[in-house]
Design a protein around this motif. Structure first.
Motif, PDB file in Angstrom:
ATOM      1  N   GLY A 127       0.792  -1.221   0.000  1.00 33.85           N
ATOM      2  CA  GLY A 127       0.000   0.000   0.000  1.00 33.85           C
ATOM      3  C   GLY A 127       0.822   1.267   0.000  1.00 33.85           C
ATOM      4  N   LEU A 128       0.204   2.350   0.465  1.00 36.88           N
ATOM      5  CA  LEU A 128       0.851   3.656   0.477  1.00 36.88           C
ATOM      6  C   LEU A 128       1.454   3.929   1.851  1.00 36.88           C
ATOM      7  CD1 LEU A 128      -1.837   5.733  -1.473  1.00 36.88           C
ATOM      8  CD2 LEU A 128      -0.010   4.263  -2.355  1.00 36.88           C
ATOM      9  N   ARG A 129       2.571   4.656   1.858  1.00 30.56           N
ATOM     10  CA  ARG A 129       3.262   4.952   3.109  1.00 30.56           C
ATOM     11  C   ARG A 129       2.862   6.354   3.586  1.00 30.56           C
ATOM     12  NH1 ARG A 129       7.148   0.745   2.765  1.00 30.56           N
ATOM     13  NH2 ARG A 129       6.184  -0.629   1.214  1.00 30.56           N
ATOM     14  N   ALA A 130       2.442   6.443   4.819  1.00 32.52           N
ATOM     15  CA  ALA A 130       1.929   7.707   5.359  1.00 32.52           C
ATOM     16  C   ALA A 130       3.056   8.628   5.815  1.00 32.52           C
ATOM     17  CB  ALA A 130       0.969   7.427   6.510  1.00 32.52           C
ATOM     18  N   VAL A 131       3.836   9.090   4.839  1.00 30.63           N
ATOM     19  CA  VAL A 131       4.930  10.026   5.124  1.00 30.63           C
ATOM     20  C   VAL A 131       5.031  11.023   3.974  1.00 30.63           C
ATOM     21  CG1 VAL A 131       6.328   8.429   6.504  1.00 30.63           C
ATOM     22  CG2 VAL A 131       6.633   8.496   4.004  1.00 30.63           C
ATOM     23  N   LEU A 132       5.675  12.138   4.248  1.00 32.38           N
ATOM     24  CA  LEU A 132       5.997  13.090   3.202  1.00 32.38           C
ATOM     25  C   LEU A 132       6.857  12.380   2.156  1.00 32.38           C
ATOM     26  CD1 LEU A 132       5.983  16.172   2.382  1.00 32.38           C
ATOM     27  CD2 LEU A 132       8.195  16.310   3.557  1.00 32.38           C
ATOM     28  N   GLY A 133       6.444  12.432   0.897  1.00 32.61           N
ATOM     29  CA  GLY A 133       7.184  11.753  -0.165  1.00 32.61           C
ATOM     30  C   GLY A 133       6.544  10.458  -0.627  1.00 32.61           C
ATOM     31  N   TRP A 134       5.358  10.136  -0.081  1.00 30.85           N
ATOM     32  CA  TRP A 134       4.686   8.876  -0.426  1.00 30.85           C
ATOM     33  C   TRP A 134       4.469   8.726  -1.931  1.00 30.85           C
ATOM     34  CZ3 TRP A 134       0.095   8.678  -3.094  1.00 30.85           C
ATOM     35  CH2 TRP A 134      -0.619   9.889  -3.208  1.00 30.85           C
ATOM     36  N   ASP A 135       4.210   9.862  -2.626  1.00 28.11           N
ATOM     37  CA  ASP A 135       3.872   9.770  -4.045  1.00 28.11           C
ATOM     38  C   ASP A 135       5.104   9.723  -4.946  1.00 28.11           C
ATOM     39  OD1 ASP A 135       4.379  12.390  -3.351  1.00 28.11           O
ATOM     40  OD2 ASP A 135       3.008  13.236  -4.805  1.00 28.11           O
ATOM     41  N   ASN A 136       6.286   9.632  -4.365  1.00 28.77           N
ATOM     42  CA  ASN A 136       7.483   9.258  -5.114  1.00 28.77           C
ATOM     43  C   ASN A 136       7.962   7.881  -4.685  1.00 28.77           C
ATOM     44  OD1 ASN A 136       8.069  11.428  -6.935  1.00 28.77           O
ATOM     45  ND2 ASN A 136       8.576  12.685  -5.159  1.00 28.77           N
ATOM     46  N   ILE A 137       7.729   7.565  -3.413  1.00 28.32           N
ATOM     47  CA  ILE A 137       8.061   6.229  -2.926  1.00 28.32           C
ATOM     48  C   ILE A 137       7.323   5.171  -3.730  1.00 28.32           C
ATOM     49  CG2 ILE A 137       7.740   4.635  -0.987  1.00 28.32           C
ATOM     50  CD1 ILE A 137       8.378   6.964   0.899  1.00 28.32           C
ATOM     51  N   ASP A 138       6.033   5.414  -4.001  1.00 27.36           N
ATOM     52  CA  ASP A 138       5.252   4.401  -4.726  1.00 27.36           C
ATOM     53  C   ASP A 138       5.794   4.151  -6.131  1.00 27.36           C
ATOM     54  OD1 ASP A 138       4.413   6.782  -5.889  1.00 27.36           O
ATOM     55  OD2 ASP A 138       2.282   6.455  -5.550  1.00 27.36           O
ATOM     56  N   VAL A 139       6.282   5.209  -6.777  1.00 28.48           N
ATOM     57  CA  VAL A 139       6.844   5.057  -8.124  1.00 28.48           C
ATOM     58  C   VAL A 139       8.101   4.185  -8.086  1.00 28.48           C
ATOM     59  CG1 VAL A 139       7.948   6.283 -10.038  1.00 28.48           C
ATOM     60  CG2 VAL A 139       5.879   7.223  -8.980  1.00 28.48           C
ATOM     61  N   MET A 140       8.946   4.415  -7.084  1.00 25.66           N
ATOM     62  CA  MET A 140      10.180   3.637  -6.974  1.00 25.66           C
ATOM     63  C   MET A 140       9.889   2.180  -6.603  1.00 25.66           C
ATOM     64  SD  MET A 140      12.870   6.428  -5.372  1.00 25.66           S
ATOM     65  CE  MET A 140      11.801   7.120  -4.096  1.00 25.66           C
ATOM     66  N   LEU A 141       8.874   1.963  -5.765  1.00 24.58           N
ATOM     67  CA  LEU A 141       8.501   0.592  -5.413  1.00 24.58           C
ATOM     68  C   LEU A 141       7.846  -0.118  -6.595  1.00 24.58           C
ATOM     69  CD1 LEU A 141       7.175   0.953  -1.751  1.00 24.58           C
ATOM     70  CD2 LEU A 141       9.466   0.343  -2.551  1.00 24.58           C
ATOM     71  N   CYS A 142       7.182   0.648  -7.433  1.00 23.92           N
ATOM     72  CA  CYS A 142       6.612   0.085  -8.661  1.00 23.92           C
ATOM     73  C   CYS A 142       7.731  -0.508  -9.521  1.00 23.92           C
ATOM     74  CB  CYS A 142       5.858   1.184  -9.425  1.00 23.92           C
ATOM     75  SG  CYS A 142       5.132   0.653 -10.998  1.00 23.92           S
ATOM     76  N   LYS A 143       8.823   0.241  -9.656  1.00 24.42           N
ATOM     77  CA  LYS A 143       9.982  -0.244 -10.414  1.00 24.42           C
ATOM     78  C   LYS A 143      10.614  -1.453  -9.724  1.00 24.42           C
ATOM     79  CE  LYS A 143      11.139   4.307 -12.325  1.00 24.42           C
ATOM     80  NZ  LYS A 143      12.146   5.404 -12.362  1.00 24.42           N
ATOM     81  N   MET A 144      10.682  -1.399  -8.409  1.00 24.01           N
ATOM     82  CA  MET A 144      11.293  -2.492  -7.651  1.00 24.01           C
ATOM     83  C   MET A 144      10.592  -3.817  -7.915  1.00 24.01           C
ATOM     84  SD  MET A 144      11.656  -2.795  -3.504  1.00 24.01           S
ATOM     85  CE  MET A 144      11.998  -4.380  -2.720  1.00 24.01           C
ATOM     86  N   HIS A 145       9.270  -3.765  -8.059  1.00 19.77           N
ATOM     87  CA  HIS A 145       8.500  -4.990  -8.246  1.00 19.77           C
ATOM     88  C   HIS A 145       8.298  -5.341  -9.725  1.00 19.77           C
ATOM     89  CE1 HIS A 145       7.684  -5.660  -4.026  1.00 19.77           C
ATOM     90  NE2 HIS A 145       7.384  -4.395  -3.887  1.00 19.77           N
ATOM     91  N   ILE A 175      14.891   0.087   0.901  1.00 18.35           N
ATOM     92  CA  ILE A 175      15.893   1.149   1.003  1.00 18.35           C
ATOM     93  C   ILE A 175      17.086   0.859   0.101  1.00 18.35           C
ATOM     94  CG2 ILE A 175      17.615   2.170   2.560  1.00 18.35           C
ATOM     95  CD1 ILE A 175      15.507   2.009   4.779  1.00 18.35           C
ATOM     96  N   SER A 176      17.532  -0.387   0.101  1.00 21.71           N
ATOM     97  CA  SER A 176      18.660  -0.783  -0.741  1.00 21.71           C
ATOM     98  C   SER A 176      18.343  -0.554  -2.216  1.00 21.71           C
ATOM     99  CB  SER A 176      19.002  -2.250  -0.494  1.00 21.71           C
ATOM    100  OG  SER A 176      20.045  -2.675  -1.350  1.00 21.71           O
ATOM    101  N   PHE A 177      17.124  -0.934  -2.634  1.00 20.97           N
ATOM    102  CA  PHE A 177      16.737  -0.748  -4.031  1.00 20.97           C
ATOM    103  C   PHE A 177      16.706   0.732  -4.387  1.00 20.97           C
ATOM    104  CE2 PHE A 177      13.610   0.208  -7.278  1.00 20.97           C
ATOM    105  CZ  PHE A 177      13.994  -0.639  -8.305  1.00 20.97           C
ATOM    106  N   ILE A 178      16.114   1.549  -3.526  1.00 19.48           N
ATOM    107  CA  ILE A 178      15.978   2.983  -3.814  1.00 19.48           C
ATOM    108  C   ILE A 178      17.343   3.655  -3.889  1.00 19.48           C
ATOM    109  CG2 ILE A 178      15.193   5.178  -2.822  1.00 19.48           C
ATOM    110  CD1 ILE A 178      12.677   3.641  -1.850  1.00 19.48           C
ATOM    111  N   ARG A 179      18.244   3.288  -2.993  1.00 21.81           N
ATOM    112  CA  ARG A 179      19.585   3.883  -3.039  1.00 21.81           C
ATOM    113  C   ARG A 179      20.309   3.502  -4.326  1.00 21.81           C
ATOM    114  NH1 ARG A 179      21.607   2.964   3.289  1.00 21.81           N
ATOM    115  NH2 ARG A 179      20.154   4.490   4.204  1.00 21.81           N
ATOM    116  N   ASN A 180      20.240   2.244  -4.693  1.00 31.12           N
ATOM    117  CA  ASN A 180      20.879   1.801  -5.938  1.00 31.12           C
ATOM    118  C   ASN A 180      20.253   2.482  -7.149  1.00 31.12           C
ATOM    119  OD1 ASN A 180      22.666   0.054  -4.659  1.00 31.12           O
ATOM    120  ND2 ASN A 180      21.256  -1.687  -4.754  1.00 31.12           N
ATOM    121  N   LEU A 181      18.923   2.652  -7.096  1.00 30.53           N
ATOM    122  CA  LEU A 181      18.216   3.328  -8.188  1.00 30.53           C
ATOM    123  C   LEU A 181      18.685   4.771  -8.315  1.00 30.53           C
ATOM    124  CD1 LEU A 181      15.911   3.278 -10.333  1.00 30.53           C
ATOM    125  CD2 LEU A 181      14.366   4.007  -8.492  1.00 30.53           C
TER     126      LEU A 181
END
Length: 297
Positions: free
Chosen positions: A180-198, A280-286
């Motif tokens: 789902g969505l993460r309840a933090v500032l930046g959620w609507d960029n986190i979801d895009v990066m997790l989309c790529k991760m999966h 976190i590892s995926f996002i940093r590498n990305l």
């Protein structure tokens, strides 16, 4: 495919009626809409409940007013609506804002992408605004008219390739995999990066535009650098990545002091991150790979 649409709303009496009318007029009707009224003090609840009475497609969930937190509040409100439904019964999950007007074929076009592209994880149109717009100067029928595109311009807060926060939609399988969505500032960029991760891709239909009645304004302009530091922390950046990203932003805004404010904010964040170690590892590498790619170009 069946859509679950969740609309967080707070004091949207001027906008929610035409927004819901635009959904009511969709050529694609296989959806359920949950309007989450977050403690509105105007007529938002009254307007929304009229739709609940008219059709089983609509449901209203009334909450007590919650504390405002940029990014976090809207996701928490969205999640309250999500809890009232069994996501497994749907194919697509949508988070729509209450001040968006959709063209009649919006859901139909979104559905076509999901049907025809099994790799599409997130899909949307693009967001247009009218800087001189005042809701009271327009009738509902005028707001629902999409023949006047020349009066509206692209809301240039991000590229046309970015699935914007006010009109998010997710393939159910991706939504569940990314928890789902993460309840933090930046959620609507986190979801895009997790989309790529999966292993999914994001798709924006450039010719499919919606009207945003209340253009997104950064309400915390004086705190922008501080919020940027919080954002860098929330998306899982380490010190080197945060420093590089802060420097880029400072150079872009021609503000030497912004760098130090952003980094000070980044370093003082103490809350547990909402991302897993794998994420976190995926996002940093990305982020590193995107930086190196830009350097090569």
């Amino acid at each position: 495919m069946k859509f679950l649409i969740i609309i967080p709303a707070h004091n949207e009496e001027e906008n929610i009626l035409p927004s819901l009318e635009s959904l009511k007029n969709q050529t694609f009707q296989d959806f359920k809409c949950v309007i989450v009224n977050d403690g509105s003090t105007d007529k938002t609840q009254e307007i929304a409940e009229k739709y609940e009475v008219q059709s089983t497609k609509y449901k209203v969930l009334n909450l007590e007013k919650s504390e405002h937190q940029p990014g976090a509040k809207v996701v928490r409100t969205f999640n309250k609506g999500l809890e009232t439904e069994n996501v497994e019964e749907f194919d697509v999950v949508c988070k729509f804002d209450a001040d968006i007007i959709f063209p009649e074929n919006y859901l139909e076009k979104i559905n076509e992408v999901y049907e025809n592209n099994p790799n599409a994880g997130m899909v949307s149109g693009v967001v247009f605004i009218n800087k001189d717009f005042k809701t009271n100067n327009y009738t509902t029928s005028q707001l629902l008219d999409f023949t006047n595109q020349n009066e509206w311009t692209f809301e240039n807060l991000s590229s046309k390739n970015h699935v914007r926060g006010p009109i998010k939609s997710y393939r159910k399988e991706l939504f569940l995999k990314m928890n789902g969505l993460r309840a933090v500032l930046g959620w609507d960029n986190i979801d895009v990066m997790l989309c790529k991760m999966h292993g999914y891709e994001t798709v924006t239909i450039k010719e499919l535009w919606v009207k945003h009645l209340r253009p997104t304004a950064y309400k915390y302009k004086s705190q922008k650098a501080e919020k940027l530091g919080e954002y860098f922390y929330n998306i899982g950046l380490n010190f080197p990545l945060a420093a590089i990203s802060s420097a880029k932003s400072s150079l872009k805004n021609k503000s030497f002091s912004e760098f130090f404010i952003t980094m000070k904010s980044f370093l003082k964040q103490k809350n547990p991150r909402v991302l897993t170690k794998e994420e976190i590892s995926f996002i940093r590498n990305l982020r590193w790979s995107e930086m190196f790619k830009k350097l090569k170009n």
